[in-house]
Design an enzyme around this catalytic site. Sequence first.
Site, short mmCIF file in Angstrom:
data_model
loop_
_atom_site.label_atom_id
_atom_site.label_comp_id
_atom_site.label_asym_id
_atom_site.label_seq_id
_atom_site.Cartn_x
_atom_site.Cartn_y
_atom_site.Cartn_z
CG HIS A 9 48.98 88.09 -5.18
ND1 HIS A 9 48.15 87.01 -5.00
CD2 HIS A 9 48.61 88.65 -6.36
CE1 HIS A 9 47.32 86.93 -6.03
NE2 HIS A 9 47.58 87.90 -6.87
CD GLU A 29 50.21 86.53 -9.26
OE1 GLU A 29 49.09 86.04 -9.36
OE2 GLU A 29 50.62 87.45 -9.97
#
Length: 345
Positions: free
Chosen positions: A313, A12
């Site tokens: 994430h 990310e």
Amino acid sequence: MTYKFIDGAQGEGGGQVLRSALTMSILTKQPIEIVNIRAKRRKPGLLRQHLTSVLAAQAICGATTEGVELGAGRIRFSPGEVVPGDYHFAIGTAGSTVLVCQTILPVLALSNARSSVTFEGGTHNGKSPSLCFFEQSYLPLMQLMGMRCEVERIALGFYPAGGGKWKITIEPTKDLGEVALTTAASNFAATPENCQLHALISQLPLSIGEREVKTATDILNWDAAEGTVTEVDSPGPGNSFQLKIKSNTHTSVFEVVGEMGVSAERVAKRCAGRVRKFVHSQTAVEEQLADQLLIPMTLAGGGSYTTTKPTLHTATNIDVIKQFTDIEITTEQLNDVCWKITLGA
């Protein structure tokens, strides 16, 4: 000195790589060099929230650092011995105090004496876990695993004014225990007393919260659930709308922070939509909590939970953790909407 190389652009490509690497560096006593910090963000490098995370990590273990300054895209961090004690960290903006806390909490929890840490900055900014989430969702599971913590609220801080302040007292623990979280939250959502609607309002009309509660109640058919609007003290205007499902281990907290130009009804619809998706998945852990359980479960040596499709994430956090430890982390798709994440053998 040999530094473990961490590419901040992986996955990310945001602040999570930095924070997880700092935590794991201290816990494993491995010096790190992080490059491309927050490379995939509109403003890359260390912003005040991220700088405060580095400074907090440095303070609690007397780390030697290089390049730690606002805007830095590369730093070196060599941890020393953890020193429990009384600390105070102020971000200076509405940046997330919760994320700063989560960077150092596992470290201080596993130290040999009590610590108390006061944070100043944002508590509800819409782009990171709020203090409500931390208290009601994250901490109960940490306590179930063996952490002993107590939070004292002083003031809430909404974006953009910030100004929040709170304190956490952390008792030492020798080990964290494994937990398995597999009971579907939908089992609890079926019972009205386990469901809550809550609007926080600062320096805005209370009618905003009332409209949010009514809209979500109608969408979810939570007519028998408890709905409240609370006026809170904060330096600036703000609104946080929360839908909660209590289980026997923690509370799943779904939150949307109000924004200028976005109606109360729209805020409530967004939040209710997330709840409906989660309940339909028949999983135990919602996506925000899913990535935050990984480091504590790694420290416990194992654990498992069901969740919705792992976010970027979560995948990134798994990759960072694997750079520091050989613990096995597996992700198994059980059906179209449910995944199981298992740590350990």
